[in-house]
Structure formats: C-alpha cells, structure tokens
Write a protein that holds these residues in place. Structure first.
Motif, short mmCIF file in Angstrom:
data_model
loop_
_atom_site.label_atom_id
_atom_site.label_comp_id
_atom_site.label_asym_id
_atom_site.label_seq_id
_atom_site.Cartn_x
_atom_site.Cartn_y
_atom_site.Cartn_z
N GLU A 207 0.83 -1.21 0.00
CA GLU A 207 0.00 0.00 0.00
C GLU A 207 0.87 1.26 0.00
OE1 GLU A 207 -4.03 -1.31 2.37
OE2 GLU A 207 -2.18 -1.12 3.54
N ILE A 208 1.94 1.24 0.79
CA ILE A 208 2.84 2.40 0.85
C ILE A 208 3.54 2.59 -0.49
CG2 ILE A 208 4.91 3.35 1.94
CD1 ILE A 208 4.10 1.81 4.48
N ALA A 209 3.95 1.47 -1.11
CA ALA A 209 4.65 1.54 -2.40
C ALA A 209 3.74 2.11 -3.48
CB ALA A 209 5.15 0.15 -2.79
N VAL A 210 2.47 1.69 -3.49
CA VAL A 210 1.51 2.20 -4.48
C VAL A 210 1.32 3.71 -4.30
CG1 VAL A 210 -0.92 2.18 -5.17
CG2 VAL A 210 0.30 0.02 -4.82
N GLU A 211 1.20 4.16 -3.06
CA GLU A 211 1.03 5.59 -2.80
C GLU A 211 2.25 6.38 -3.28
OE1 GLU A 211 0.19 6.19 1.29
OE2 GLU A 211 -1.88 5.43 1.16
N ALA A 212 3.46 5.85 -3.03
CA ALA A 212 4.68 6.53 -3.47
C ALA A 212 4.74 6.60 -4.99
CB ALA A 212 5.91 5.82 -2.91
N ALA A 213 4.38 5.51 -5.65
CA ALA A 213 4.41 5.47 -7.11
C ALA A 213 3.45 6.49 -7.71
CB ALA A 213 4.07 4.06 -7.61
N GLU A 214 2.25 6.59 -7.11
CA GLU A 214 1.28 7.57 -7.58
C GLU A 214 1.77 8.99 -7.32
OE1 GLU A 214 -2.26 6.49 -5.53
OE2 GLU A 214 -2.75 4.82 -6.90
N ASP A 215 2.43 9.18 -6.19
CA ASP A 215 2.91 10.52 -5.82
C ASP A 215 3.98 11.03 -6.77
OD1 ASP A 215 3.09 12.80 -3.95
OD2 ASP A 215 5.08 11.98 -3.52
N ILE A 216 4.88 10.14 -7.18
CA ILE A 216 5.97 10.58 -8.09
C ILE A 216 5.57 10.41 -9.55
CG2 ILE A 216 7.75 10.08 -6.38
CD1 ILE A 216 8.43 7.54 -7.93
N ASP A 217 4.33 9.95 -9.78
CA ASP A 217 3.78 9.83 -11.14
C ASP A 217 4.67 8.96 -12.03
OD1 ASP A 217 1.90 10.26 -13.12
OD2 ASP A 217 2.90 12.07 -13.87
N THR A 218 4.98 7.77 -11.55
CA THR A 218 5.80 6.85 -12.33
C THR A 218 4.91 5.85 -13.07
OG1 THR A 218 7.54 5.16 -12.21
CG2 THR A 218 6.05 5.30 -10.34
N ASP A 219 5.43 5.37 -14.20
CA ASP A 219 4.74 4.31 -14.94
C ASP A 219 5.15 2.93 -14.45
OD1 ASP A 219 3.38 6.09 -16.60
OD2 ASP A 219 5.06 6.23 -18.00
#
Length: 362
Positions: A313-325
C-alpha cells in the motif's frame, strides 16, 4: 588592525560553517538510496548473468545529520530519525553495522535456500554455532564476547543446533566455570567464565542473546558479493537472480525489475522499512516493475494502529505521488514473484518491425 579584523572574521566564518554544516547531531537522515544491478554481484559456478534486462536490489541511504542537513526533512522522501529510533539498544554505529552485516549474511543464506528449493535442486545446511547478538552487563563474559562473535564449542563440545547448545548450558549449575571457543573475524579464541542466573527464567546461562549461525553449500556453487550493503531487505531479489541463473531461465525477459523484501527459507516474503524511498530509487534507475511485500496485517495490530499500511500500500502511494509508470506488483511468497515473471512478454516482442516501418512511412 585591518589584518587582525580579517582573521577574526575568517575565524568566525569557519566556526559558523563548522557548526552549521559539519558538526554532527544525534539525528540521521533517511532518504532514497540506490538501485543496484545484481548481475555483477551474483555468480554461479564462477559465471555471471548476461541475459537482457536487470534484477535490481534497492537501498535507503542513511546520513548522520548536521544542523543544516536536519532541514532535509522538509524535502520529499527525506525523513529525520533519532539515534534511539535508528539504533534501539545498540550503543554505537559500529555495532549497528555489525548487526546489519549479520542480517545481510542471513538474508543471502535464506535467499539461496529458497531459490534452490523452488528449483528442486539439492543443498546442504551446515550449523556453524551460535551468533552473539548482545552480551548482558552482568555476564562474566562481558568485555570478552562481542556482538558478531560465533561460539563454536563449550567445554570442548560441539553441537548440532542451538537447542542442543542451550540445553547443555541449562543443565549446568549457576556459578559453574565453562570454557567457550569462539570465532571473531576468522580467528579462534578460548575464554573461561562462570555461568550466571538469568533474570527472565532463573536458569543458568552465559548472559547473551543469540541466533543460529549456519552456512549453505550448493551444487552449482553460488557466491553473492554484497559488498558493504547491509540488512535483510535484498532477500527476494537475490532469490530471483539465483533462481533465474541455476534454472537457466531468463525470467526478466529484458525488463528492468526492482524490488525489496526479506525472504525466509520457505519462501515467505516479509516487509521492510523505507519502501517509499526504495520506489523512488528504483524509478530513478529506470525500473519498469517493482516487487513489494504484501504482508498480512494482524487484526490486533490494525485495531491498535488504524492507519497502519502494508508495504504494498505504501509503495503504491509513493508510485502515484511521483507519477511513475513503474508497475507495483504485490507478492507474499517467492512463488508469487516467479508466477508473475513467467507470464511476462519479452520486451522485444512489444514492437512489430513492420508496424514500425509503416509508422515511419506514414
């Protein structure tokens, strides 16, 4: 007079510079570290992988803070932690590094076992002795034994496992003098001391906390060069690299794959700290896939800490925050990761050469 004033100003500037930029304070900065290619780190039968793509382990960088770098906490994915939060009961950074080295060694051991189990290949576990994690102040071996020592014999007796070791110590009377053989940095030592009464149990003991120390022998031989990187969080990625090499399967299929997570010998993947920072590090190194532990959260823990989140869950939030593909893939076991990789399409197959020519012609 002007010359004296110049030197006074220079001295004041140096003092200000030192106290602001160089003087360490009892806090540490945790921030995104690196994503390390495992190809040059893992060898099987003296050979390194040259398959397309990469498996990468990820790290968190830890820096001792100064008054200036303390302000880094206001930057994205930079956190400040106190010495107590970082070290716990450990007294200094050297002991912390020793502990992290043990965790890395244990992680390598578990990674190889998990990979060989999954591949159906034989291996041999050899019990080395008892690894000393800490020594109590009232122990008669305080100042003799250190964190990182491996006890190999007691009273000239070798043991098959830690349970045998503990049973023997418990069978002796408090005050009994024992002879302990131990290894430190490859050198053997022998020391004598009296057993004490353990406060927790009232039984006789040496006065140490301990864990198993063992090694694994395999055919083909696997060597993992971890360098100065410590901690247990590379276990999953080590296992994937080893499995891919010993089975001669190109699991990564040309993809750049990063991830993190501890791994036990049975293939269970465990959570780690700083996964948001590792997502950032992986993205910066061009990873397109990131494995994140998707641990089960105990209901009692969730009740006590309603905002607690899994690594995934934390990893998904970080990925969304930095707008990575980069795709964040949840994994609970080593087999989960293998199954995901087995269905990957090779990178090269994504592109149809004829379609590319048509596009250019258009």
């Amino acid at each position: 007079m002007k010359k004296i004033s110049f030197w006074i100003k220079g001295l004041l500037l140096f003092v200000v510079f030192y106290f602001l930029f160089l003087r360490p304070i009892p806090y540490y900065i945790e921030r995104p570290g690196s994503a390390e290619d495992l190809d040059p780190m893992i060898e099987v039968e003296g050979e390194y992988s040259s398959e397309p793509g990469k498996f990468m382990m990820t790290t968190v960088e830890i820096l001792q803070a100064t008054p200036f770098t303390y302000l880094f906490q206001f930057l994205p994915y930079n956190d400040v932690v106190s010495e107590t939060e970082l070290f716990g009961d450990i007294e200094d950074y050297e002991e912390y590094n020793t502990l992290q080295s043990y965790y890395m060694e244990s992680s390598i051991h578990s990674a190889i076992v998990a990979a060989f189990d999954a591949a159906g290949l034989p291996y041999n576990l050899e019990y080395k002795g008892v690894y000393v994690m800490s020594v109590t102040e009232n122990s008669n071996f305080a100042g003799i034994l250190q964190m990182g020592d491996t006890i190999t014999e007691v009273d000239d007796l070798k043991f098959e496992n830690t349970e045998e070791f503990m049973d023997y110590i418990k069978s002796l009377e408090v005050g009994k003098t024992v002879s302990i053989k131990y290894e430190r940095d490859g050198t053997e030592y022998i020391s004598e001391g009296d057993l004490i009464e353990l406060e927790e149990t009232g039984e006789s003991g040496i006065g140490i906390s301990l864990v198993d120390q063992s090694s694994v022998e395999t055919d083909p031989e696997v060597v993992i060069h971890s360098g100065e990187i410590g901690g247990p969080s590379a276990g999953l990625m080590y296992s994937l690299q080893v499995y891919s090499m010993v089975t001669n399967t190109n699991l990564r299929a040309g993809h750049i794959i990063a991830g993190t997570g501890t791994i036990s010998e049975d293939g269970t993947i465990g959570p780690i700290g700083g996964i948001d920072k590792k997502v950032v590090a992986a993205d910066e190194e061009g990873a397109t896939i990131f494995f994140a532990p998707d641990e089960e959260i105990d209901s009692d823990l969730k009740e006590e800490y309603p905002d607690y989140k899994s690594n995934y869950e934390i990893a998904v939030e970080a990925a969304e925050d930095i707008d990575t593909d980069m795709e964040i893939v949840p994994v609970k076991t080593f087999n989960d990761a293998i199954k995901y990789l087995e269905q990957l399409s090779p990178v090269s197959s994504r592109f149809d050469p004829e379609q590319k020519v048509d596009a250019l012609a258009a």
